[in-house]
Design an enzyme around this catalytic site. Structure first.
Site, PDB file in Angstrom:
ATOM      1  N   HIS A 141       0.806  -1.232   0.000  1.00  0.00           N
ATOM      2  CA  HIS A 141       0.000   0.000   0.000  1.00  0.00           C
ATOM      3  C   HIS A 141       0.839   1.282   0.000  1.00  0.00           C
ATOM      4  CE1 HIS A 141      -3.446  -2.484   0.284  1.00  0.00           C
ATOM      5  NE2 HIS A 141      -3.504  -2.633   1.586  1.00  0.00           N
ATOM      6  N   HIS A 215      -9.491   2.127   0.394  1.00  0.00           N
ATOM      7  CA  HIS A 215      -9.439   0.982   1.312  1.00  0.00           C
ATOM      8  C   HIS A 215     -10.543   1.063   2.376  1.00  0.00           C
ATOM      9  CE1 HIS A 215      -7.744  -2.340   3.484  1.00  0.00           C
ATOM     10  NE2 HIS A 215      -6.644  -2.372   2.766  1.00  0.00           N
ATOM     11  N   GLU A 352     -11.378  -3.814  -2.506  1.00  0.00           N
ATOM     12  CA  GLU A 352     -10.378  -2.869  -3.000  1.00  0.00           C
ATOM     13  C   GLU A 352     -10.207  -3.102  -4.497  1.00  0.00           C
ATOM     14  OE1 GLU A 352      -6.883  -3.607  -0.394  1.00  0.00           O
ATOM     15  OE2 GLU A 352      -8.384  -4.636   0.785  1.00  0.00           O
TER      16      GLU A 352
HETATM   17  C1  GLA Z   1      -5.145  -5.349   2.260  1.00  0.00           C
HETATM   18  C2  GLA Z   1      -4.250  -6.516   2.319  1.00  0.00           C
HETATM   19  C3  GLA Z   1      -4.379  -7.176   3.640  1.00  0.00           C
HETATM   20  C4  GLA Z   1      -4.072  -6.192   4.734  1.00  0.00           C
HETATM   21  C5  GLA Z   1      -4.949  -5.005   4.633  1.00  0.00           C
HETATM   22  C6  GLA Z   1      -4.582  -3.956   5.635  1.00  0.00           C
HETATM   23  O1  GLA Z   1      -6.442  -5.711   2.196  1.00  0.00           O
HETATM   24  O2  GLA Z   1      -4.462  -7.436   1.284  1.00  0.00           O
HETATM   25  O3  GLA Z   1      -3.523  -8.278   3.715  1.00  0.00           O
HETATM   26  O4  GLA Z   1      -2.738  -5.796   4.644  1.00  0.00           O
HETATM   27  O5  GLA Z   1      -4.868  -4.458   3.342  1.00  0.00           O
HETATM   28  O6  GLA Z   1      -4.470  -4.470   6.917  1.00  0.00           O
END
Ligand code: GLA
Length: 387
Positions: A141, A215, A352
């Site tokens: 991210h 997110h 997402e």
């Molecule tokens: C995304 C990732 C997860 C986790 C979340 C944040 O969804 O795929 O594994 O890292 O973000 O906690």
């Protein structure tokens, strides 16, 4: 105009002088406006270095969204149920301090690269770039200080489609290891059809890679109501990108038919979740969107989720080739959110919309490369109704 049924009910309520204004607790100050459509701006606090941060309230046809220019975070999203009763369907905090104390990307814009890049490294035009690593050996991210932790310039817009908040910033060359000065805009529109629409654009002055998403953690019953295991979900996908133990794609596209990953027919999230191996377990998978059309600017249906009790429905449409279904597996009850609600495992789900994880290291995946002179675009719509 295709307005949901509850919209007309709300309109009559407004005419009669009654309002179904969202209920919520103390700080920041709540807007009790019965304006059908519009936007207000309030201070949301300051960063430790004194930078002021704002929060914007967008209202349209019974839906209210609060968005801050810190991380582009959607902090609240109030949506009516089948009886017209609103609930806040996203996780988050009441104050800026809540976000500054650290959190797993609640409601935020993630970038430059949403999801994982293996080993925090990729090679572009013969040059290898090393990124900030923040997830075991990987970059997740955007790295240590991604777009979710930046203050964006905010501009309030009135569009025929509804009130819109345009956020922009230039990510400098080398930020978190990524090449190129990247000029990014993210425009949130609260549409007349009861949807939160997110349009992204970006341009660069050097070849680079990027992958932007929002997110938000959704709970269509409202976070205080419990876990999301009884929410029913349909995902328009026949395959996922298979991953290793670090959630890095192996390059294989795996069929979901006959597995607990198959949501071709609407199924309760919790029905087969216990069969997903791993620690902490639960869904954290990138689905390959069946109807994705490379280069198309028209979002296609990607997922539909329904909370059977309240009747709230959320449809997700996107121009992206993937969607990560994440069932908040890493929430462990240590974070307390809005109104003091304890955020435990499976308290929410994320959808997402994005390019596939680690695409810069997989030539066979849809490309995430952006060249100077080209414009990156992405559109995702979270559309609400009740039945
Ligand atoms: C995304 C990732 C997860 C986790 C979340 C944040 O969804 O795929 O594994 O890292 O973000 O906690």
């Amino acid at each position: 105009m295709n307005r949901p049924r509850w919209f007309h009910g709300l309109l009559s309520a407004i005419c009669l002088g009654i309002t179904a204004a969202p209920t919520a607790s103390a700080a920041p100050p709540r807007v009790e406006s019965i304006e059908e459509r519009g936007m207000t701006k309030m201070p949301f606090g300051k960063l430790p270095d004194g930078t002021p941060v704002e929060i914007f309230t967008l209202t349209n046809g019974g839906v209210t969204a609060k968005i801050t220019n810190y991380g582009g975070i959607v902090t609240e999203l109030h949506v009516p149920d089948k009886a017209g009763k609103t609930a806040d369907v996203v996780l988050g905090f009441d104050t800026l301090e809540g976000y500054l104390a650290g959190h797993p990307y609640f409601g935020a814009i993630t970038g430059r690269y949403a999801n994982r890049i293996a080993g925090g490294k990729f090679t572009l035009e013969g040059k290898t770039y090393s990124l900030a690593v923040n997830n075991g050996p990987n970059s997740l991210h955007g790295g240590l200080k991604g777009f979710d932790k930046q203050v964006w310039k905010a501009e309030e817009l009135k569009t025929p489609d509804g009130p819109a908040l345009k956020l922009s910033r230039t990510s400098p060359d080398g930020e978190e290891g990524y090449p190129g000065n990247l000029a990014v805009t993210v425009t949130y529109t609260l549409t007349n059809a009861g949807a939160l629409k997110i349009d992204y654009t970006a341009t660069t002055d050097k070849p680079t890679v990027l992958n932007l998403t929002n997110h938000s953690y959704f709970n269509l019953a409202g976070a205080a109501a419990g876990k999301i295991l009884d929410h029913e979900i349909m995902i328009s996908a026949d395959k996922v990108t298979a991953v290793d133990d670090n959630l890095i794609p192996t390059g294989v596209l795996a069929d979901v038919a006959g597995t607990p990953l198959d949501f071709g027919k609407s199924t309760a999230i919790g029905a087969r979740i216990a069969q997903i191996p791993g620690e902490p377990g639960g869904y954290d998978h990138n689905y390959v969107i069946r109807d994705y059309k490379p280069g198309s600017k028209t979002p296609v249906l990607t997922a539909r989720v329904k909370d059977p009790k309240s009747g709230r429905v959320m449809k997700v449409l996107t121009t992206e080739p993937g969607v990560q279904l994440y069932t908040a597996n890493f929430l462990d009850g240590t974070l307390k959110g809005k109104g003091g609600v304890v955020y435990d495992k499976n308290r929410a789900f994320c959808l997402e919309t994005q390019h596939w994880p680690d695409s810069p290291n997989h030539a066979s995946f849809p490309s995430t490369k952006l060249n100077p002179g080209d414009t990156y675009t992405q559109t995702t719509i979270y559309e609400f109704s009740a039945e």
